[in-house]
Scaffold this active site. Structure first.
Site, PDB file in Angstrom:
ATOM      1  N   LYS A 106      -4.288 -18.812   2.173  1.00  0.00           N
ATOM      2  CA  LYS A 106      -5.692 -17.735   2.137  1.00  0.00           C
ATOM      3  C   LYS A 106      -6.531 -18.815   2.569  1.00  0.00           C
ATOM      4  O   LYS A 106      -7.783 -18.484   2.815  1.00  0.00           O
ATOM      5  CB  LYS A 106      -5.573 -17.088   0.868  1.00  0.00           C
ATOM      6  CG  LYS A 106      -5.019 -15.717   0.606  1.00  0.00           C
ATOM      7  CD  LYS A 106      -5.664 -14.615   1.323  1.00  0.00           C
ATOM      8  CE  LYS A 106      -5.194 -13.637   1.687  1.00  0.00           C
ATOM      9  NZ  LYS A 106      -5.565 -13.019   2.466  1.00  0.00           N
ATOM     10  N   GLY A 141       0.914  -1.363  -0.056  1.00  0.00           N
ATOM     11  CA  GLY A 141       0.012  -0.022   0.002  1.00  0.00           C
ATOM     12  C   GLY A 141       0.803   1.584  -0.047  1.00  0.00           C
ATOM     13  O   GLY A 141       2.178   1.347   0.372  1.00  0.00           O
ATOM     14  N   TYR A 156       0.311 -19.039  -1.708  1.00  0.00           N
ATOM     15  CA  TYR A 156      -0.718 -17.986  -1.204  1.00  0.00           C
ATOM     16  C   TYR A 156      -2.294 -18.910  -1.339  1.00  0.00           C
ATOM     17  O   TYR A 156      -2.833 -18.213  -0.716  1.00  0.00           O
ATOM     18  CB  TYR A 156      -0.415 -16.906  -2.818  1.00  0.00           C
ATOM     19  CG  TYR A 156      -1.392 -16.258  -2.655  1.00  0.00           C
ATOM     20  CD1 TYR A 156      -1.511 -14.989  -1.502  1.00  0.00           C
ATOM     21  CD2 TYR A 156      -2.534 -15.670  -3.257  1.00  0.00           C
ATOM     22  CE1 TYR A 156      -2.098 -13.742  -1.373  1.00  0.00           C
ATOM     23  CE2 TYR A 156      -3.611 -14.690  -4.002  1.00  0.00           C
ATOM     24  CZ  TYR A 156      -3.036 -13.846  -2.691  1.00  0.00           C
ATOM     25  OH  TYR A 156      -4.554 -12.887  -2.541  1.00  0.00           O
ATOM     26  N   ALA A 198     -11.184 -10.730   3.745  1.00  0.00           N
ATOM     27  CA  ALA A 198     -10.394 -10.753   2.839  1.00  0.00           C
ATOM     28  C   ALA A 198      -9.950 -11.870   1.256  1.00  0.00           C
ATOM     29  O   ALA A 198      -8.671 -12.123   2.628  1.00  0.00           O
ATOM     30  CB  ALA A 198     -10.344  -9.416   1.992  1.00  0.00           C
TER      31      ALA A 198
END
Ligand code: UDP
Length: 325
Positions: free
Chosen positions: A157, A36, A153, A121
């Site tokens: 998740k 970010g 990944y 998320a």
């Protein structure tokens, strides 16, 4: 309402922050600025109507003491912070696993401690390498071997999803899990691999548009504004609690055709160049050949459908890139 957005200076997180501020809520952001940037929220910090309602902490979600204070303060937690982007995951394999697994554990443990509602998320990567369409939330999953790091990944998740569901089952914690399908829009960067900002930047510079593989792989892209609308509704939907819901678009396109579409809309003179996966990523890379969501569940839950078509999304990204690049 006080909303905590982890990863609030990220691409989706910053759009969420904007949406809640516009509604008049207080927004708390925690972001370690790994992917970010403060640029993403500068306009919010500078806006007279928003700046007294926006509280930004630059730190890691792994900092337990800071998270304790933030989760304790807020009413709802939207856990968007994650290591994302295929390129980023391949470049930072260990850091990505730690951030994505431990970070979510911290969030869930504290949400449980304070009995706060939380949205986790997750991602369409969780489905792995299916080729059928559409992908339904209850589908089986297929991954490659653990030597192919892309799957770390997906597996991390997936573990986040299991942990969240376990908190719901054993502690009755209110958790909503979403699987995001290729969310795109202004402020997304191509630095970590995402295809649309990369193609648009290449086209605007009249550089070669780099299609990886043979370009027959497909994706459905969803506009970030549509996604943010879905998230704000889903977190209020009691039937979404303790379950996993896809959020994705309906327009399937091959990456080869996407390259052509970007070239056409930008009036670019770029050539379209095909690059092997070995050259683009690492030797042991595997791609998903096809990725189309079923959005039946979300339609039923909150009467949601994406409303922004691909050309409109591309135009928004192109306008943004023309000003910001
Ligand atoms: N891709 C591409 N050129 C690029 C970046 C990505 O052809 O410069 C391809 C990539 O191999 C994949 C698709 O575009 O097939 C979507 O990639 P992205 O990293 O945006 O998302 P994901 O693979 O996670 O769906």
């Amino acid at each position: 309402m006080k909303v905590l957005i982890t990863g609030g200076a990220g691409f989706v997180g910053s759009h969420l922050a904007e949406k809640y501020l516009e509604r008049g809520d207080d927004v708390y952001i925690i972001d370690d600025l790994s992917t970010g940037t403060l640029e993403n929220i500068k306009h919010l910090q500078e806006d007279e109507n928003h700046r007294n309602k926006l509280f930004v902490t630059i730190d890691s979600i792994l900092n337990h003491d800071i998270m304790l204070e933030l989760v304790g303060t807020c009413d709802v937690i939207l856990h968007m912070a994650a290591a994302v982007g295929v390129q980023y995951i391949l470049d930072n394999p260990l850091l990505s696993i730690v951030t994505n697994i431990k970070g979510t554990e911290v969030v869930l443990e504290l949400c449980n401690k304070f009995r706060k509602k939380v949205l986790i998320a997750s991602t369409s990567e969780v489905y792995g390498k299916h080729t059928h369409a559409p992908l339904v939330e209850t589908d089986n999953i297929i991954y490659g071997p653990s030597t192919k790091f892309r799957w770390s990944y997906a597996a991390a998740k997936l573990m986040d999803e299991f942990t969240a569901l376990a908190y719901h089952r054993t502690k009755k914690l209110s958790v909503v899990i979403i699987r995001l399908f290729n969310t795109i829009g202004p402020r997304q960067t191509g630095r970590y691999g995402m295809v649309i900002p990369r193609f648009v930047q290449q086209a605007l510079r009249n550089e070669a548009i780099t299609v990886y593989g043979d370009g027959t792989q497909t994706r459905t892209f969803t506009y970030v504004g549509d996604v943010v609308g879905a998230i704000t509704k889903l977190i209020e939907c009691s039937d979404a609690i303790g379950d996993v819901t896809n959020i994705g678009g309906a327009e399937e396109i091959t990456i080869g055709n996407l390259a052509e579409r970007v070239k056409e809309i930008t009036n670019s003179t770029s050539e379209i160049k095909f690059i092997s996966y070995d050259e683009a990523y690492t030797k042991d890379f595997e791609d998903m050949q096809r990725r189309v969501p079923s959005i039946e569940k979300i339609e039923k839950l909150i009467n949601w459908k994406p409303t922004t078509n691909l050309d409109d999304i591309l135009n928004k990204v192109i306008d943004y890139c023309r000003v910001n690049e």
